[in-house]
Motif scaffolding. Structure first.
Motif, mmCIF file in Angstrom:
data_model
loop_
_atom_site.group_PDB
_atom_site.id
_atom_site.type_symbol
_atom_site.label_atom_id
_atom_site.label_comp_id
_atom_site.label_asym_id
_atom_site.label_seq_id
_atom_site.Cartn_x
_atom_site.Cartn_y
_atom_site.Cartn_z
ATOM 1 N N SER A 125 -2.817 -4.115 4.461
ATOM 2 C CA SER A 125 -2.547 -3.345 5.674
ATOM 3 C C SER A 125 -1.699 -4.167 6.636
ATOM 4 O O SER A 125 -2.051 -5.311 6.969
ATOM 5 N N PRO A 131 -7.854 -0.220 -6.813
ATOM 6 C CA PRO A 131 -8.947 0.493 -6.131
ATOM 7 C C PRO A 131 -8.709 0.525 -4.625
ATOM 8 O O PRO A 131 -8.183 -0.432 -4.048
ATOM 9 N N LEU A 132 -9.099 1.621 -4.003
ATOM 10 C CA LEU A 132 -8.867 1.793 -2.572
ATOM 11 C C LEU A 132 -9.495 0.666 -1.761
ATOM 12 O O LEU A 132 -8.942 0.238 -0.739
ATOM 13 N N SER A 187 0.813 -1.224 0.000
ATOM 14 C CA SER A 187 0.000 0.000 0.000
ATOM 15 C C SER A 187 0.843 1.269 0.000
ATOM 16 O O SER A 187 0.318 2.352 -0.257
ATOM 17 N N ASN A 216 -19.480 3.076 -9.226
ATOM 18 C CA ASN A 216 -18.147 2.515 -9.402
ATOM 19 C C ASN A 216 -17.976 1.882 -10.781
ATOM 20 O O ASN A 216 -16.980 1.240 -11.059
ATOM 21 N N ALA A 228 -0.794 2.273 -5.373
ATOM 22 C CA ALA A 228 -1.800 3.171 -4.802
ATOM 23 C C ALA A 228 -2.614 3.852 -5.903
ATOM 24 O O ALA A 228 -3.806 4.131 -5.724
ATOM 25 N N ARG A 229 -1.968 4.117 -7.045
ATOM 26 C CA ARG A 229 -2.680 4.734 -8.170
ATOM 27 C C ARG A 229 -3.500 3.724 -8.955
ATOM 28 O O ARG A 229 -4.506 4.076 -9.566
ATOM 29 N N ARG A 273 -15.433 -6.120 4.568
ATOM 30 C CA ARG A 273 -15.098 -6.100 3.140
ATOM 31 C C ARG A 273 -15.514 -7.399 2.453
ATOM 32 O O ARG A 273 -15.920 -7.396 1.294
ATOM 33 N N GLU A 333 -9.586 -2.417 -2.440
ATOM 34 C CA GLU A 333 -8.650 -3.542 -2.420
ATOM 35 C C GLU A 333 -7.328 -3.152 -1.765
ATOM 36 O O GLU A 333 -6.725 -3.961 -1.050
ATOM 37 N N LEU A 334 -6.880 -1.934 -1.987
ATOM 38 C CA LEU A 334 -5.605 -1.494 -1.423
ATOM 39 C C LEU A 334 -5.609 -1.557 0.094
ATOM 40 O O LEU A 334 -4.593 -1.882 0.731
ATOM 41 N N LYS A 335 -6.756 -1.257 0.702
ATOM 42 C CA LYS A 335 -6.872 -1.276 2.153
ATOM 43 C C LYS A 335 -6.624 -2.668 2.743
ATOM 44 O O LYS A 335 -6.344 -2.810 3.932
#
Length: 328
Positions: free
Chosen positions: A162, A154-155, A144, A192, A150-151, A179, A157-159
């Motif tokens: 962690s 999608p946020l 992350s 989306n 990060a670009r 999630r 999935e990025l979360k």
């Protein structure tokens, strides 16, 4: 011969409601229990020794379901991990390449004939290539923080990448549960959908559009008619007809879809010769199926992606068709 009502009553009265194969259920419970017990051992190790990458490297190397356990802990799906590995093979990003130790395991792929790695290939690489195994763990620890990911990811999935999830923190475990539960709703949410970007451009340009079936196709080719994503400016006198296909996953149906689009193109040329048939074709799912992609793009007069530069090119096309004059 039973009557229709008798057959109806058979289904209603003898309905089993849910099918359950006891042998399969028992075996699958064993699989789930194995993952649960593996995670409990890892949790205990992390609590006693602190969070270390080596713990998860050993998990992947020594446990049969080690990768599945790591995915369950973070909530990252197997399909998403496969996409991440594919993207890592494709792109040349120095920071990402360093994180995954790419130079130690990667051989240059032929992007024109790129094939996504199978589960067995990934498992084999994890077991036989130390650098690849370390790179996978690094993604979960630090993915992350990589600007490219990060670009790109999608946020939502990025979360999942962690480091707090790897510490088994309660809040992060709850986050994983949420999630898991909301994944379907997230995917189905209209806002989306990349098609909203097309709609936003048309609305900004004040260019009207419709969606649905075209009358000439309904009358003359009912077996081949279909719902069009965008018909500009209307169904009666279309000037631009757009189909959008953004695929993150792959499927055997992609070949059929490309054949369908080619047949639609022929029908549109016959019944709507003034209309341009263009496609928005994008996503890693198409990237890793170059054969289907080649057939797909041949169905359209022009093809766009949802890249910022391509959206600008699309806007320029629409402006040129309408001479930059608002239509509503």
């Amino acid at each position: 011969m039973k009557t229709a009502n008798q057959k109806f009553q058979t289904v209603m009265e003898k309905n089993t409601f849910y099918f359950s194969n006891p042998i399969f259920e028992q075996n699958y419970e064993g699989y789930l229990t194995s993952i649960k017990e593996t995670l409990l051992v890892i949790k205990n190790t992390v609590e006693n020794e602190g969070l270390k990458k080596e713990i998860f490297e050993d998990l992947l190397l020594e446990k049969e379901y080690g990768l599945r356990a790591l995915l369950a802990l973070t909530g990252l799906s197997n399909e998403t991990l496969k996409r991440l590995i594919t993207i890592s093979r494709i792109v040349d990003d120095p920071e990402l390449d360093k994180l995954i130790l790419k130079s130690a395991w990667h051989e240059k792929d032929n992007t024109k004939n790129l094939k996504e790695w199978s589960d067995s290939k990934i498992s084999s690489m994890i077991l036989t290539n130390t650098s690849f195994r370390k790179g996978i763990v690094n993604i979960f620890f630090e993915g992350s923080s990589i600007p490219f990911l990060a670009r790109t990811i999608p946020l939502f999935e990025l979360k999942k990448l962690s480091i707090s999830k790897l510490r088994f923190e309660l809040g992060e475990m709850i986050d994983t549960l949420i999630r898991y539960k909301e994944k379907g709703s997230y995917s189905a949410t209209g806002e989306n959908n990349p098609e909203t970007l097309i709609a936003n451009i048309l609305e900004t340009l004040c260019v009207p559009f419709q969606k649905g079936e075209l009358g000439e196709l309904v009358e003359n080719a009912p077996d081949n008619k279909r719902t069009m994503d965008f018909i500009i400016p209307n169904k009666e006198s279309p000037l631009v007809i757009i189909e959008s296909s953004f695929l993150v996953t792959t499927s055997s149906g992609q070949g059929d879809k490309s054949k369908t689009e080619i047949s639609i193109n022929s029908l549109l040329k016959e019944h709507y010769p003034r209309a341009q048939f263009i496609g928005f074709v994008d996503g890693i799912g198409w990237y890793v199926r170059p054969g289907d992609l080649q057939r797909m793009v041949n169905a359209y007069e022009d093809v766009f992606t949802f890249h910022e530069e391509e959206l600008m090119r699309f806007e320029q096309l629409i402006n040129s068709i309408f001479n930059g004059q608002p239509q509503c």
